[in-house]
Structures are given as structure tokens and as C-alpha cells.
Write an enzyme that holds these catalytic residues in place. Structure first.
Site, PDB file in Angstrom:
ATOM      1  N   ARG A 235       8.517   1.330  -2.439  1.00  0.00           N
ATOM      2  CA  ARG A 235       7.852   0.978  -0.622  1.00  0.00           C
ATOM      3  C   ARG A 235       7.856  -1.406  -0.473  1.00  0.00           C
ATOM      4  NH1 ARG A 235       4.473   4.731  -3.114  1.00  0.00           N
ATOM      5  NH2 ARG A 235       4.163   5.913  -2.077  1.00  0.00           N
ATOM      6  N   LYS A 260       0.870   2.614  -4.190  1.00  0.00           N
ATOM      7  CA  LYS A 260      -0.496   3.321  -3.710  1.00  0.00           C
ATOM      8  C   LYS A 260      -1.092   4.401  -4.346  1.00  0.00           C
ATOM      9  CE  LYS A 260      -0.372   5.681   0.782  1.00  0.00           C
ATOM     10  NZ  LYS A 260       0.784   5.985   1.863  1.00  0.00           N
ATOM     11  N   HIS A 324      11.525   0.646   4.467  1.00  0.00           N
ATOM     12  CA  HIS A 324      11.120   1.651   4.772  1.00  0.00           C
ATOM     13  C   HIS A 324      11.972   3.360   4.915  1.00  0.00           C
ATOM     14  CE1 HIS A 324       7.481   3.633   3.028  1.00  0.00           C
ATOM     15  NE2 HIS A 324       7.819   4.758   3.044  1.00  0.00           N
ATOM     16  N   ARG A 327      14.255   3.216   1.513  1.00  0.00           N
ATOM     17  CA  ARG A 327      13.354   3.926   0.549  1.00  0.00           C
ATOM     18  C   ARG A 327      13.642   6.209   1.387  1.00  0.00           C
ATOM     19  NH1 ARG A 327       8.091   4.831  -2.287  1.00  0.00           N
ATOM     20  NH2 ARG A 327       7.192   6.596  -1.717  1.00  0.00           N
ATOM     21  N   HIS A 350       5.139  10.277  -4.600  1.00  0.00           N
ATOM     22  CA  HIS A 350       3.818  11.270  -3.751  1.00  0.00           C
ATOM     23  C   HIS A 350       3.302  12.199  -4.408  1.00  0.00           C
ATOM     24  CE1 HIS A 350       7.769  11.066  -0.139  1.00  0.00           C
ATOM     25  NE2 HIS A 350       7.089  10.228  -0.582  1.00  0.00           N
ATOM     26  N   TYR A 359      12.315  15.012   3.603  1.00  0.00           N
ATOM     27  CA  TYR A 359      13.575  15.083   3.627  1.00  0.00           C
ATOM     28  C   TYR A 359      14.283  15.972   3.424  1.00  0.00           C
ATOM     29  CZ  TYR A 359      11.845  10.785   1.894  1.00  0.00           C
ATOM     30  OH  TYR A 359      11.084   9.862   2.009  1.00  0.00           O
TER      31      TYR A 359
END
Length: 376
Positions: A235, A260, A324, A327, A350, A359
Site C-alpha cells: 500500500r 493496516k 494501489h 498492488r 488481508h 482477484y
């Protein structure tokens, strides 16, 4: 132990008194037990039972339903997933700005609570801006007298003004923060509906476009920035917070710290990127952060965005390319090359594979075995 029944406990504010709300699907056994709780009452307004909010009654709730139902407390206990940043809380911009005489300013208590919760400076600016837009819409009303109907009308106006779902959701967050967190009225906005999230598929570049993008950077520093965003699936904020000792060349890994959700993780270090990083280090000699701006200050997010978009423009890529997007491209290319979804989840940081599963909708390998009917 798995329970077939569960009770959600929530904060309720009734006649300016705090209570514990008990929400559950209609069940005679649970209702009998709830009615046995000391001072248990029913609220027609909130459609749930409630008891006084204190430790004695909270303990009684847990004791009564232990072994009978699972107590879901995620709405009750005050937790924050806001990222604990090392940056200094800065509100000088708030003090120095010039505003019209009748302009209603965000209360000081709002800023104090944002600081206490360790919200980032960017989030603070956004919340203050959106909350002030809201309270100035009702310039003739005291903010503590604005009711749920007023809030609904304001949100309706935002919808009619064709504001984005993201803008409306952030506006709701800024309003909720005042009434629920600052003022301690957690049930104030229970029934405020949020706009449905649009399920957009991520933009993904091809391997060839990634190559062109890297080749069209201005210098070795920019080349390293673009290469790391892509090859490590970082990120923007994670790239900016990288320090020199986060690059582990002996294990070919990058240690991402305080990402995050306040989580650490490891991700991949590319051999080609490592070679470029060594050249960059000799030339630019960063002191603390891997990428620094003027006077050895941490590089800015806006500068990273300009590096990526500028390289995309020079490469002749017509898609909108942001950090992003790189990414997204990293994750998609790994999936196309046969990497397990669980491994991709870990590399991206995640919480769930459900987030990573998006994805599969853009990976070319998902469609390779399907014959187009026109070509049959």
C-alpha cells in the site's frame, strides 16, 4: 462450544440514561431468561429488552446466558482498528484558517477525541471538513439538538447532489463520530442506512505495461518506488513507512511494520528491485526512512502518486494508474502464475481470503479454459 442462539448486546441511550440493549431473534426460552434479569425492560422504539448499564448488570447478563447462548459484544465494547501512527497529531491548520464570522466550527471535544483515538492527520482533516459541512447546513440549530430526521434529510440532499457513495459513507462516519463517540450516544444513528457499496473490479496492468511503467520512471529513486509498490504488493502508506532496516536482503523479504489494522507482515523482495535499491542507497543516502524528501523528511503520499501517474503517462498507458493499481496487479499476476490464494492473502495482509478472492474475477487464468462460443 457452538450455540444455536446468540444475543447481541448494544449501548442504548433512553431519556439521557445509559442502558444495555439485548437484541436476539424471537425465542421463548431466551425471553424467559431475559425477563428474569434484574430491572429488565422492553423498548418498543428499539424493539429489544434492556437493563441498566453498569458492571453488575453486565455480569448478570453473562452469568444468565452462559452455556445457553453466545453473547456478541462487538457493538458494545469500545474498540478501534484505527492505525496507530508515529506521526505527530497536527491541528495547526485548524487554528490558523480564516472562516466567516457565522461559520460553525467543529467542537474542541471532537478534535480531542480524534487525537485520543490516534486517527491519522488525513482522517482528522476529512472528518472535520465533512462534519463542519453538516453542522453548517443547519446553521440555525444547536448541534446537540439536531435529530435523526435532520441527519436523514442531510444525507438525502447529498444523494440528490450526486455525491459518491464513498463521500456519503465518510459523511456518516464523521457525524456518527460526534454523536456516538464524543457525546456517548451510541444508539443515535442505529437506523441510518448507508448506500450500498458498488462492487467494482480492480484495475490491473499487464506484465508488459508494468515493464513499460518501470522503464519510464525519471530516476533510480522513482524506479525503486514503482518497483516496490508492484513487486511487494505494498500500500502507499506501507511504502512511505518503510525504513532501511525493513529490507532483509539475506532472506529476500520486506518487513512491513504497523500496516493496516496495526498488523506486521512479511512480503517478497525482488532480486531486480534489490539491485536498484543498492544503487539508490549509494546515490541518495537516506537516513531513517527508505524514501525521504527534502531535509530527510518522510516522503509524501502525493509525491508517490505523481511518480506513478507521471510514469504511466510517459509509458502511454491509458488506464488510470495509481499506487494501489500496482498492488492489484501484483496479486493478480501471482494468481495467474499459480500462487495459492492463501499465500497471496498473507502477502497482501488481508484479514480474510474473501477480500483476496476478488482477484479471481480479473485473473486471466480464470478464463483460459473457457472456449468463446464464437470460436467454436
Amino acid at each position: 462450544m457452538k450455540f444455536s442462539q446468540h444475543i447481541t448486546i448494544k449501548h442504548l441511550l433512553i431519556d439521557n440514561k445509559k442502558f444495555i440493549g439485548l437484541q436476539f431473534y424471537s425465542n421463548k426460552a431466551l425471553e424467559i431468561l431475559v425477563k428474569q434479569l434484574h430491572k429488565a425492560m422492553w423498548s418498543e422504539e428499539f424493539n429489544m429488552y434492556y437493563v441498566p448499564n453498569n458492571k453488575t448488570h453486565l455480569d448478570e447478563v453473562y452469568d444468565t446466558f452462559r452455556g445457553v447462548a453466545w453473547i456478541d459484544s462487538k457493538y458494545f465494547f469500545n474498540k478501534t482498528r484505527s492505525k496507530e501512527l508515529n506521526e505527530v497529531f497536527d491541528v495547526e491548520w485548524y487554528r490558523k484558517r480564516v472562516k466567516p464570522s457565522k461559520y460553525k466550527l467543529c467542537p474542541e471535544s471532537y478534535l480531542q477525541k480524534l487525537e485520543l483515538k490516534k486517527y491519522s492527520n488525513n482522517t482528522v482533516r476529512l472528518y472535520v471538513k465533512l462534519f463542519e459541512e453538516f453542522i453548517n447546513h443547519y446553521s440555525d440549530k444547536d448541534i446537540d439538538h439536531i435529530n435523526e430526521l435532520d441527519i436523514r434529510e442531510y444525507l438525502k440532499l447529498l444523494v440528490q447532489s450526486k455525491r459518491s457513495n464513498s463521500y456519503i459513507n465518510q459523511s456518516i462516519n464523521s457525524i456518527k463520530f460526534y454523536y456516538e463517540v464524543v457525546m456517548g450516544m451510541p444508539n443515535r444513528l442505529y437506523r441510518i442506512e448507508r448506500p450500498r457499496k458498488k462492487k467494482k473490479l480492480p484495475t490491473v496492468l499487464s506484465n508488459e505495461e508494468i515493464k513499460y511503467l518501470i522503464e519510464n520512471t525519471n530516476n533510480i529513486k522513482h524506479r525503486c518506488i514503482v518497483s516496490l509498490l508492484y513487486s511487494a504488493g505494498l500500500r502507499r502508506s506501507e511504502l512511505l513507512n518503510l525504513k532501511i532496516n525493513n529490507i532483509d536482503s539475506s532472506r529476500m523479504l520486506i518487513h512491513v511494520v504497523d500496516a493496516k489494522g496495526n498488523k506486521d507482515r512479511y512480503t517478497l523482495l525482488s532480486k531486480n528491485t534489490l539491485e536498484d535499491l543498492r544503487k539508490y542507497y549509494k546515490q541518495f543516502k537516506p537516513q531513517e526512512f527508505l524514501f525521504e524528501g527534502m531535509k530527510n523528511q518522510q516522503y509524501s503520499g502525493g509525491s508517490v502518486g505523481k511518480v506513478v501517474s507521471g510514469a504511466a503517462k510517459r509509458a502511454g498507458i491509458r488506464k488510470h494508474v495509481s499506487p494501489h493499481v500496482l498492488r492489484h496487479s501484483f496479486a493478480t499476476h501471482l494468481l495467474e502464475n499459480g500462487t495459492d490464494l492463501r499465500h497471496i492473502q498473507l502477502l497482501l495482509g488481508h484479514d480474510s481470503t474473501k477480500t483476496t478472492e476478488i482477484y479471481t474475477h480479473v485473473a486471466k487464468s480464470s478464463f483460459d479454459s473457457i472456449k468463446n462460443p464464437l470460436d467454436l
